[in-house]
Design a protein around this motif. Structure first.
Motif, PDB file in Angstrom:
ATOM      1  N   ARG A  31       8.652  -2.051   5.380  1.00 21.19           N
ATOM      2  CA  ARG A  31       9.373  -2.587   4.214  1.00 21.19           C
ATOM      3  C   ARG A  31      10.484  -3.551   4.606  1.00 21.19           C
ATOM      4  O   ARG A  31      11.011  -4.254   3.763  1.00 21.19           O
ATOM      5  N   PHE A  32      10.848  -3.598   5.893  1.00 22.42           N
ATOM      6  CA  PHE A  32      11.923  -4.490   6.320  1.00 22.42           C
ATOM      7  C   PHE A  32      11.426  -5.805   6.905  1.00 22.42           C
ATOM      8  O   PHE A  32      11.989  -6.857   6.635  1.00 22.42           O
ATOM      9  N   CYS A  33      10.360  -5.750   7.719  1.00 24.01           N
ATOM     10  CA  CYS A  33       9.919  -6.979   8.394  1.00 24.01           C
ATOM     11  C   CYS A  33       8.475  -7.363   8.070  1.00 24.01           C
ATOM     12  O   CYS A  33       7.976  -8.355   8.583  1.00 24.01           O
ATOM     13  N   SER A  34       7.799  -6.571   7.256  1.00 26.52           N
ATOM     14  CA  SER A  34       6.410  -6.820   6.849  1.00 26.52           C
ATOM     15  C   SER A  34       5.403  -6.729   7.986  1.00 26.52           C
ATOM     16  O   SER A  34       4.286  -7.205   7.865  1.00 26.52           O
ATOM     17  N   ASN A  35       5.802  -6.122   9.099  1.00 22.87           N
ATOM     18  CA  ASN A  35       4.881  -5.908  10.208  1.00 22.87           C
ATOM     19  C   ASN A  35       3.930  -4.768   9.851  1.00 22.87           C
ATOM     20  O   ASN A  35       4.225  -3.950   8.984  1.00 22.87           O
ATOM     21  N   ASP A  36       2.798  -4.686  10.550  1.00 22.52           N
ATOM     22  CA  ASP A  36       1.834  -3.623  10.248  1.00 22.52           C
ATOM     23  C   ASP A  36       1.424  -2.812  11.476  1.00 22.52           C
ATOM     24  O   ASP A  36       0.419  -2.118  11.449  1.00 22.52           O
ATOM     25  N   VAL A  37       2.202  -2.888  12.559  1.00 27.16           N
ATOM     26  CA  VAL A  37       1.893  -2.129  13.764  1.00 27.16           C
ATOM     27  C   VAL A  37       2.962  -1.049  13.954  1.00 27.16           C
ATOM     28  O   VAL A  37       4.155  -1.350  13.990  1.00 27.16           O
ATOM     29  N   PHE A  38       2.515   0.204  14.078  1.00 31.56           N
ATOM     30  CA  PHE A  38       3.414   1.358  14.143  1.00 31.56           C
ATOM     31  C   PHE A  38       2.980   2.310  15.256  1.00 31.56           C
ATOM     32  O   PHE A  38       1.853   2.255  15.728  1.00 31.56           O
ATOM     33  N   ILE A  39       3.891   3.211  15.610  1.00 27.94           N
ATOM     34  CA  ILE A  39       3.548   4.383  16.407  1.00 27.94           C
ATOM     35  C   ILE A  39       3.877   5.592  15.542  1.00 27.94           C
ATOM     36  O   ILE A  39       5.038   5.777  15.161  1.00 27.94           O
ATOM     37  N   PRO A  40       2.866   6.403  15.176  1.00 24.34           N
ATOM     38  CA  PRO A  40       3.119   7.571  14.327  1.00 24.34           C
ATOM     39  C   PRO A  40       3.604   8.774  15.134  1.00 24.34           C
ATOM     40  O   PRO A  40       3.179   8.988  16.267  1.00 24.34           O
ATOM     41  N   TYR A  41       4.506   9.527  14.525  1.00 25.27           N
ATOM     42  CA  TYR A  41       5.036  10.748  15.131  1.00 25.27           C
ATOM     43  C   TYR A  41       5.151  11.813  14.055  1.00 25.27           C
ATOM     44  O   TYR A  41       5.276  11.508  12.873  1.00 25.27           O
ATOM     45  N   GLU A  42       5.183  13.042  14.495  1.00 31.27           N
ATOM     46  CA  GLU A  42       5.501  14.151  13.607  1.00 31.27           C
ATOM     47  C   GLU A  42       6.766  14.800  14.153  1.00 31.27           C
ATOM     48  O   GLU A  42       6.854  15.110  15.335  1.00 31.27           O
ATOM     49  N   MET A  43       7.776  14.950  13.302  1.00 28.13           N
ATOM     50  CA  MET A  43       9.025  15.569  13.703  1.00 28.13           C
ATOM     51  C   MET A  43       9.136  16.898  12.979  1.00 28.13           C
ATOM     52  O   MET A  43       8.985  16.960  11.763  1.00 28.13           O
ATOM     53  N   LEU A  44       9.381  17.972  13.728  1.00 27.64           N
ATOM     54  CA  LEU A  44       9.529  19.296  13.135  1.00 27.64           C
ATOM     55  C   LEU A  44      11.005  19.653  13.048  1.00 27.64           C
ATOM     56  O   LEU A  44      11.747  19.508  14.015  1.00 27.64           O
ATOM     57  N   ILE A  45      11.444  20.077  11.876  1.00 27.59           N
ATOM     58  CA  ILE A  45      12.841  20.410  11.632  1.00 27.59           C
ATOM     59  C   ILE A  45      12.934  21.873  11.220  1.00 27.59           C
ATOM     60  O   ILE A  45      12.162  22.342  10.377  1.00 27.59           O
ATOM     61  N   ASN A  46      13.878  22.585  11.800  1.00 30.64           N
ATOM     62  CA  ASN A  46      14.135  23.970  11.437  1.00 30.64           C
ATOM     63  C   ASN A  46      14.955  23.952  10.147  1.00 30.64           C
ATOM     64  O   ASN A  46      16.112  23.555  10.145  1.00 30.64           O
TER      65      ASN A  46
END
Length: 93
Positions: free
Chosen positions: A23-38
């Motif tokens: 939404r900021f630079c209109s790029n379409d390449v990402f690295i996905p992560y899952e973050m677990l929060i207690n």
């Protein structure tokens, strides 16, 4: 639902075949992560997963959810997220 089946590599991600765009630079390449929060007191072990994708152009962290689920009308499981690996050369523009 966890995104653990998505690999943390440079990729393009689609949700119901629609490309995820930063939404900021209109790029379409990402690295996905899952973050677990207690979400409870430390040590209780009640974890909540957050799905994140880091934009490889500007570094913005995009929060998203996985709308995959069971379609009762069709009696099938519908996978919403898809991942398409990107070559390193393709992102060095």
């Amino acid at each position: 639902m966890s995104i653990s089946y998505l690999r943390p590599i440079k990729c393009r991600i689609t949700v119901f075949d629609k490309l995820m765009i930063c939404r900021f630079c209109s790029n379409d390449v990402f690295i996905p992560y899952e973050m677990l929060i207690n979400v409870e007191q430390p040590g209780v072990g009640c974890l909540y997963g957050h799905d994140l994708a880091v934009c490889q152009h500007c570094g913005e962290v995009n929060h998203f959810s996985d709308p995959s689920g069971f379609d009762n009308d069709k009696d099938i499981f519908v996978w919403a997220l898809k991942q398409y690996a990107v070559d390193e050369d393709e992102t060095d523009e």
